[in-house]
Design an enzyme around this catalytic site. Structure first.
Site, PDB file in Angstrom:
ATOM      1  N   LYS A   1       0.844  -1.206   0.000  1.00  0.00           N
ATOM      2  CA  LYS A   1       0.000   0.000   0.000  1.00  0.00           C
ATOM      3  C   LYS A   1       0.880   1.257   0.000  1.00  0.00           C
ATOM      4  CE  LYS A   1      -0.177  -0.121   5.067  1.00  0.00           C
ATOM      5  NZ  LYS A   1      -0.967  -0.502   6.243  1.00  0.00           N
TER       6      LYS A   1
ATOM      7  N   ARG B   1     -10.128  -0.242  15.543  1.00  0.00           N
ATOM      8  CA  ARG B   1     -10.078   0.550  14.307  1.00  0.00           C
ATOM      9  C   ARG B   1     -11.039  -0.121  13.339  1.00  0.00           C
ATOM     10  NH1 ARG B   1      -4.355   1.400  11.224  1.00  0.00           N
ATOM     11  NH2 ARG B   1      -5.035  -0.516  10.199  1.00  0.00           N
TER      12      ARG B   1
ATOM     13  N   HIS C   1      -6.151  -7.285  12.798  1.00  0.00           N
ATOM     14  CA  HIS C   1      -4.921  -6.478  12.794  1.00  0.00           C
ATOM     15  C   HIS C   1      -4.566  -6.127  14.235  1.00  0.00           C
ATOM     16  CE1 HIS C   1      -1.862  -4.079  10.952  1.00  0.00           C
ATOM     17  NE2 HIS C   1      -2.424  -2.893  11.123  1.00  0.00           N
TER      18      HIS C   1
ATOM     19  N   ARG D   1       1.361 -10.609   7.127  1.00  0.00           N
ATOM     20  CA  ARG D   1       1.207  -9.409   6.286  1.00  0.00           C
ATOM     21  C   ARG D   1       2.227  -8.330   6.632  1.00  0.00           C
ATOM     22  NH1 ARG D   1      -3.848  -9.625   8.715  1.00  0.00           N
ATOM     23  NH2 ARG D   1      -3.329  -7.611   9.624  1.00  0.00           N
TER      24      ARG D   1
ATOM     25  N   TYR E   1      15.332  30.220   8.186  1.00  0.00           N
ATOM     26  CA  TYR E   1      14.216  30.977   8.758  1.00  0.00           C
ATOM     27  C   TYR E   1      14.234  30.998  10.285  1.00  0.00           C
ATOM     28  CZ  TYR E   1      11.983  30.928   4.133  1.00  0.00           C
ATOM     29  OH  TYR E   1      11.699  31.095   2.805  1.00  0.00           O
TER      30      TYR E   1
ATOM     31  N   CYS F   1      13.275  24.078   5.212  1.00  0.00           N
ATOM     32  CA  CYS F   1      12.385  24.947   4.441  1.00  0.00           C
ATOM     33  C   CYS F   1      11.630  24.119   3.406  1.00  0.00           C
ATOM     34  CB  CYS F   1      13.193  26.049   3.756  1.00  0.00           C
ATOM     35  SG  CYS F   1      14.307  26.911   4.885  1.00  0.00           S
TER      36      CYS F   1
ATOM     37  N   ASP G   1      11.997  23.810   0.128  1.00  0.00           N
ATOM     38  CA  ASP G   1      12.794  23.174  -0.924  1.00  0.00           C
ATOM     39  C   ASP G   1      14.227  22.890  -0.517  1.00  0.00           C
ATOM     40  OD1 ASP G   1      10.624  23.958  -2.840  1.00  0.00           O
ATOM     41  OD2 ASP G   1      11.407  25.944  -2.315  1.00  0.00           O
TER      42      ASP G   1
HETATM   43  C1  LIG Z   1      -0.236  -1.495   6.890  1.00  0.00           C
HETATM   44  C2  LIG Z   1      -0.832  -2.773   7.307  1.00  0.00           C
HETATM   45  C3  LIG Z   1      -0.031  -3.921   7.467  1.00  0.00           C
HETATM   46  C4  LIG Z   1       1.476  -3.872   7.441  1.00  0.00           C
HETATM   47  O1  LIG Z   1       1.923  -3.261   8.620  1.00  0.00           O
HETATM   48  P1  LIG Z   1       3.487  -3.184   8.967  1.00  0.00           P
HETATM   49  O2  LIG Z   1       3.531  -2.735  10.361  1.00  0.00           O
HETATM   50  O3  LIG Z   1       4.088  -2.227   8.003  1.00  0.00           O
HETATM   51  O4  LIG Z   1       4.020  -4.561   8.768  1.00  0.00           O
HETATM   52  C5  LIG Z   1      -0.667  -5.122   7.711  1.00  0.00           C
HETATM   53  N1  LIG Z   1      -2.017  -5.180   7.812  1.00  0.00           N
HETATM   54  C6  LIG Z   1      -2.805  -4.095   7.695  1.00  0.00           C
HETATM   55  C7  LIG Z   1      -4.269  -4.214   7.849  1.00  0.00           C
HETATM   56  C8  LIG Z   1      -2.237  -2.855   7.455  1.00  0.00           C
HETATM   57  O5  LIG Z   1      -3.019  -1.771   7.366  1.00  0.00           O
END
Ligand SMILES: *Cc1c(COP(=O)(O)O)cnc(C)c1O
Length: 392
Positions: A42, A140, A172, A228, A274, A321, A323
């Site tokens: 992603k 979540r 998750h 994952r 700055y 800054c 750039d």
């Molecule tokens: C982003 C994400 C992951 C991967 O998480 P990492 O901590 O980068 O390994 C796995 N599952 C879900 C649902 C995520 O949103």
């Protein structure tokens, strides 16, 4: 550093080592002998390039790809990648038929999502491949445990009508970066209960999955049928307080570097950038780095972010800054450092350059945010043995 426009030279670039991505995928596979590897790609593969990284991860042994948004999954298919892909985040009214038409698996966590998946199944004439998501304690996404039985019943009806294939049940984790945190064991237990409830409802998914990078590296009893990892794939440690990437056989894939746009000698007491947040403590040489927050160099790293110029390690002097930012090269440095010299912001720490983790520490954030912030303004260059094939 040249750009795709002939004759135009960009002052900075991001180099992605695809061999590192493939090797990291292989190292992660080795760590999960009984489970499949879903490479999470992603957010443009955490800033590393969606399609090249997906190909590298698959070459390294990943058999699944994971993305948040449906358009990310579609982009993988448009590139000709036919590995199983799961997309897990969409809102009501999204066009899910484009996912089904391209054999993209979808997460479902609520009745409205199941309804929209069923509508897409009808309009495409396909059986939707679904992963049911349970909230085991992250708080979540995912169905609450209270809503879970009704969702199972609805999915059971959809499976019976052949509109849906239940591919996965998943969740998750909230605190996997702290392996002894009580939620780690608790979430696993809630997950097992949710699987049991599915079994009682006559639903047997092919895949059960729970582990992100941190759990993949530190909590083997969360691996189930598939893991994952995202961050670890790119060679960064999700548990920097427990181990650097090398401790897990991982190597950072992204290097951000630039050429100094100016080197000049100044006396002591000069206010830099700055608001004069930095004042030269002595006569010194300043270097100008042509990267700023519009490129994704966090302004929070002002006066803190580390850089490497040749053998010299120094850091951002004053404010970052839009750039550009300034570095203090030290007294007399202009005798051996010149405009045009390469300055490395971060890369593979084992090569003696600062790491994305050091930038995260400097900016008060996590390495995830350092690499995903690097903006599209900076051209990516992909390196590695098969880079030409993977970027075609
Ligand atoms: C982003 C994400 C992951 C991967 O998480 P990492 O901590 O980068 O390994 C796995 N599952 C879900 C649902 C995520 O949103």
């Amino acid at each position: 550093m040249s750009s795709s426009q002939p004759g135009v030279v960009v002052p900075a670039e991001v180099v992605i080592d695809l061999d590192a991505v493939a090797a990291n995928a292989a190292a992660l596979c080795e760590r999960v002998p009984g489970s499949a590897l879903m490479a999470v790609v992603k957010a443009d593969a955490y800033g590393h390039g969606l399609v090249p990284c997906a190909r590298a991860a698959l070459a390294g042994g990943a058999t699944w790809l994971g993305v948040a948004q449906v358009p990310e999954a579609v982009a993988l298919r448009e590139a000709g990648i036919d590995a199983p892909v799961l997309a897990w985040l969409y809102a009501p009214g999204s066009d899910l038929s484009c996912a089904l038409a391209r054999d993209v698996d979808l997460s479902v966590a609520a009745p409205w999502a199941l309804e929209e998946v069923l509508a897409a199944a009808r309009s495409t004439g396909r059986t939707a491949r679904v992963h049911l998501k349970i909230d085991t304690g992250l708080g979540r996404g995912g169905s609450t445990t209270t809503d879970w039985p009704d969702l199972l019943a609805a999915v059971g009806r959809a499976v019976a009508s052949d509109a849906v294939e239940l591919v996965g049940i998943w969740s998750h984790m909230a605190c996997a970066d702290d392996p002894t945190h009580p939620t780690v064991r608790r979430q696993r237990e809630v997950f097992l209960d949710a699987l049991e409830a599915a079994e009682r409802a006559g639903l047997r998914p092919q895949l059960r999955h729970l582990a992100n990078s941190a759990a993949t590296l530190t909590s083997p009893d969360t691996h189930f049928d598939l893991v994952r990892p995202g961050l670890a794939l790119y060679g960064l440690s999700p548990v920097p307080h427990l181990g650097a990437p090398a401790a897990y056989g991982l190597r950072a894939a992204m290097t951000v570097r630039a050429r100094l746009a100016l080197v000049k000698d100044v006396p002591a007491g000069v206010g830099v950038s700055y608001a004069h947040a930095y004042t030269t403590p002595a006569a010194t040489s300043l270097g100008l780095v042509p990267l700023g927050y519009a490129d994704g160099i966090l302004r929070h790293a002002s006066n803190a972010g580390p850089v490497q110029v040749g053998a010299l390690r120094t850091r951002v002097a004053g404010r970052v800054c839009m750039d550009q930012f300034v570095v203090d090269l030290g007294p007399g440095a202009s005798a051996h450092v010149q405009a045009g010299d390469v300055v490395t912001l971060f890369g593979d720490g084992d090569l003696g350059v600062p790491t994305a983790q050091e930038w995260a520490d400097a900016a008060g954030t996590i390495s995830y945010e350092i690499v995903t912030s690097i903006s599209g303004r900076l051209p990516r260059a992909w390196a590695g043995t098969d880079a030409r094939e993977w970027t075609r």
